[in-house]
Design an enzyme around this catalytic site. Structure first.
Site, mmCIF file in Angstrom:
data_model
loop_
_atom_site.group_PDB
_atom_site.id
_atom_site.type_symbol
_atom_site.label_atom_id
_atom_site.label_comp_id
_atom_site.label_asym_id
_atom_site.label_seq_id
_atom_site.Cartn_x
_atom_site.Cartn_y
_atom_site.Cartn_z
ATOM 1 N N THR A 42 -8.511 66.074 -9.512
ATOM 2 C CA THR A 42 -7.815 65.404 -10.608
ATOM 3 C C THR A 42 -7.659 63.914 -10.357
ATOM 4 O O THR A 42 -7.684 63.111 -11.288
ATOM 5 C CB THR A 42 -6.435 66.050 -10.826
ATOM 6 O OG1 THR A 42 -6.623 67.418 -11.200
ATOM 7 C CG2 THR A 42 -5.646 65.346 -11.909
ATOM 8 N N THR A 96 -5.914 69.154 -6.113
ATOM 9 C CA THR A 96 -4.682 69.751 -5.609
ATOM 10 C C THR A 96 -4.731 71.276 -5.510
ATOM 11 O O THR A 96 -3.952 71.871 -4.758
ATOM 12 C CB THR A 96 -3.483 69.352 -6.488
ATOM 13 O OG1 THR A 96 -3.714 69.795 -7.840
ATOM 14 C CG2 THR A 96 -3.272 67.850 -6.463
#
Length: 326
Positions: free
Chosen positions: A12, A93
């Site tokens: 991300t 993540t």
């Protein structure tokens, strides 16, 4: 000026959306590591940074070959350059904690290895990636981070690889260390970490990772689980099992029956728990099947330990010793 190596893997933090107000509908792993550095010109004041792109993927799509490439590159970089201050890895993540734990077990060097990600794509309003990256590099060049093991820096907090886990699907404070809390924090006043304790031995630090990894899977405990699923895995030749037990790592009678019915040698097995916090201790009933407690490791980290134990050729006693030392 400190020299630093940045290894980019996507995620991300390197993600992009069509609209700056979009936080959920985006593509991870679009921007390269050079672009991430260029977005934070203040990094020039912290270190001279070399960038290498190891992968550019959503971390849900990370592969064992990416892990092998990271381990080999970090080992080589530390061996080749005694003046290298540390390594920073930009990472998605979703599986960041797994990569951190793998590296904790396999990298034996006092210099920092710091993983960092973001919960909002790079194109978002108030994207958290740039500050997270800046703070990760602050930590990586800090003398306070030496001998602390592999670290994760997110939202100003500094976490150790063993304890850290992702606890939320949204929000910039999505990482925590449930049983111990963060090791420290980082802000514009500097890096705040306690003095490092003497490093533990790393018995796996010299193993070479193969092209073909063992087959180790996670079985999740729930009400009325299927014992047939365990029997099918055993029959198909699974090499290791991690049970995500209920409560303090408890297996149901159905699961125990499936293990009891297996008339051949059982694979190496670990017991973790699905609670998200708290240890799993030894249990005489579970021990009859060779089920070893994973202590405070969550299931995904227990799986990594079991994978490496199999690669190292350890037996059940060796795995038990490894769990105690981890």
């Amino acid at each position: 000026m400190n020299r630093l190596l940045l290894l980019a893997t996507g995620g991300t933090i390197a993600g992009s959306a069509d609209d700056s107000a979009t936080l959920n509908d985006y593509t991870a792993g679009v921007l390269g590591g050079d672009a991430l550095l260029a977005a934070v010109p203040q990094l020039q004041n912290l270190a001279t940074i070399s960038v290498e792109q190891v992968a550019n993927v959503d971390s849900a799509d990370l592969l064992f070959e990416h892990w092998r490439a990271l381990v080999e590159r970090i080992r080589d970089a530390f061996a080749a350059d005694p003046e290298l201050a540390g390594v920073v890895i930009t990472h998605g993540t979703n599986t960041l904690e797994e990569t951190a734990w793998l590296l904790q077990l396999l990298i034996d060097d006092p210099r920092p290895v710091v993983l960092v990600g973001a919960m909002r794509p790079a194109t978002a309003l108030s994207a958290d990636g740039p500050l997270n990256l800046y703070q990760a590099i602050q930590v990586a060049v800090s003398s306070a981070a030496r001998c602390q093991g592999v670290l994760v820096v997110m939202d100003g907090q500094i976490h150790g690889a063993k304890a850290v886990t992702k606890i939320a699907t949204q929000g910039v404070s999505a990482f925590a260390s449930p049983d111990s809390g963060p090791l420290g924090w980082v802000d514009d006043a500097g890096v705040h970490l306690p003095s490092a304790e003497a490093g533990r031995p790393k018995p796996l630090a010299q193993i070479q990772l193969p092209n073909d990894w063992p087959w180790v899977t996670i079985v999740y405990g729930c009400v009325e689980p299927s014992g047939d699923w365990i029997s099918a895995l055993l029959g198909a030749g699974v090499q290791g099992l991690v049970f995500t037990g209920t409560g303090a790592g408890q297996l149901s009678e159905r699961e125990r029956s499936a293990l009891r019915a297996w008339d051949r040698l059982l694979p190496l097995m670990l017991r973790s728990n699905r609670c998200g916090s708290g240890p799993v201790y030894g249990d005489a009933d579970q021990a009859q099947f060779g089920l070893l407690p994973a202590s405070g490791l969550n299931p995904q980290k227990a799986r990594i330990l079991l994978l490496l134990a199999l690669i190292a050729g350890l037996d059940q006693q060796g795995l038990a010793s490894l769990c105690e030392a981890a």
